[in-house]
Design a protein around this motif. Sequence first.
Motif, PDB file in Angstrom:
ATOM      1  N   THR A  75       0.802  -1.218   0.000  1.00 39.58           N
ATOM      2  CA  THR A  75       0.000   0.000   0.000  1.00 39.58           C
ATOM      3  C   THR A  75       0.840   1.277   0.000  1.00 39.58           C
ATOM      4  O   THR A  75       0.314   2.355  -0.186  1.00 39.58           O
ATOM      5  CB  THR A  75      -0.949   0.016   1.217  1.00 39.58           C
ATOM      6  N   THR A 127      -6.712   1.399  -6.814  1.00 37.12           N
ATOM      7  CA  THR A 127      -7.797   1.313  -5.839  1.00 37.12           C
ATOM      8  C   THR A 127      -8.345  -0.119  -5.778  1.00 37.12           C
ATOM      9  O   THR A 127      -8.610  -0.637  -4.689  1.00 37.12           O
ATOM     10  CB  THR A 127      -8.927   2.295  -6.193  1.00 37.12           C
ATOM     11  N   CYS A 128      -8.499  -0.748  -6.929  1.00 37.76           N
ATOM     12  CA  CYS A 128      -8.965  -2.138  -6.953  1.00 37.76           C
ATOM     13  C   CYS A 128      -7.985  -3.054  -6.227  1.00 37.76           C
ATOM     14  O   CYS A 128      -8.395  -3.911  -5.440  1.00 37.76           O
ATOM     15  CB  CYS A 128      -9.154  -2.619  -8.390  1.00 37.76           C
ATOM     16  N   SER A 142      -5.803  -2.224  -3.869  1.00 37.87           N
ATOM     17  CA  SER A 142      -5.754  -1.965  -2.427  1.00 37.87           C
ATOM     18  C   SER A 142      -7.065  -2.309  -1.728  1.00 37.87           C
ATOM     19  O   SER A 142      -7.066  -2.610  -0.534  1.00 37.87           O
ATOM     20  CB  SER A 142      -5.360  -0.515  -2.154  1.00 37.87           C
ATOM     21  N   SER A 143      -8.178  -2.291  -2.444  1.00 27.62           N
ATOM     22  CA  SER A 143      -9.469  -2.591  -1.824  1.00 27.62           C
ATOM     23  C   SER A 143      -9.846  -4.063  -1.884  1.00 27.62           C
ATOM     24  O   SER A 143     -10.414  -4.599  -0.938  1.00 27.62           O
ATOM     25  CB  SER A 143     -10.581  -1.786  -2.505  1.00 27.62           C
ATOM     26  N   PHE A 144      -9.561  -4.708  -3.017  1.00 27.14           N
ATOM     27  CA  PHE A 144     -10.080  -6.055  -3.237  1.00 27.14           C
ATOM     28  C   PHE A 144      -9.025  -7.164  -3.167  1.00 27.14           C
ATOM     29  O   PHE A 144      -9.379  -8.331  -3.068  1.00 27.14           O
ATOM     30  CB  PHE A 144     -10.795  -6.132  -4.583  1.00 27.14           C
ATOM     31  N   PRO A 200      -6.108  -6.570   1.047  1.00 25.86           N
ATOM     32  CA  PRO A 200      -6.584  -6.997   2.374  1.00 25.86           C
ATOM     33  C   PRO A 200      -6.545  -8.516   2.562  1.00 25.86           C
ATOM     34  O   PRO A 200      -6.550  -9.009   3.684  1.00 25.86           O
ATOM     35  CB  PRO A 200      -8.032  -6.496   2.418  1.00 25.86           C
TER      36      PRO A 200
END
Length: 185
Positions: A56, A115-116, A118-120, A123
């Motif tokens: 990230t 963004t995809c 780091s979001s999907f 995690p």
Amino acid sequence: MAILVVGYTPGPANIYALSMSIRHGKRRVLNMWLGLLVGFSTAIFILALLTHLLGTVLGSYIGYVKYLGAAYIMWLGWKIYHTSGQTKKDNRDCTFWSGFIVQMTNAKILLFDLTCFSSFVLPYSNRLFDLLVVSAMLLIAGPGANLVYVYIGTYLNHFFSKYSKQSDIVMSLALALCAIYIVLN
């Protein structure tokens, strides 16, 4: 669903693909679209690799790409307006390399891809394989959408050719608005 919304809404690469297809027709613009495809694939592979290596941390630096992308998009808008009314053979902007550069500097897609990731993905996993699987799915949002805009432009070519100056002005203004939006966000 978010991939489709972001990919298929007007953005720099989609507007550029539409403009070039109106000017040059399907046969010539497919070479430029190949540049969009290769540029997107190259950019997302580099992002996936950097995300895998840096996680990230990359997110705080990717924002600087938007200024380079906005400057290039403004140049594209000026170029479309400046060459408005020229014959197809006079315009040399519909090339593999123009498509490649559009995607490599397309801040909208680069930021969305990050963004995809780091979001999907991040995690749950930092494996390069998982990032590359999501990258392959994001091809639907980038080059897939660009191809739709290419075909829309070639289908509506007769309409736009009647109003070429007006459509070039609208496309130029749309690209300028994209650039301004990128810088402000």
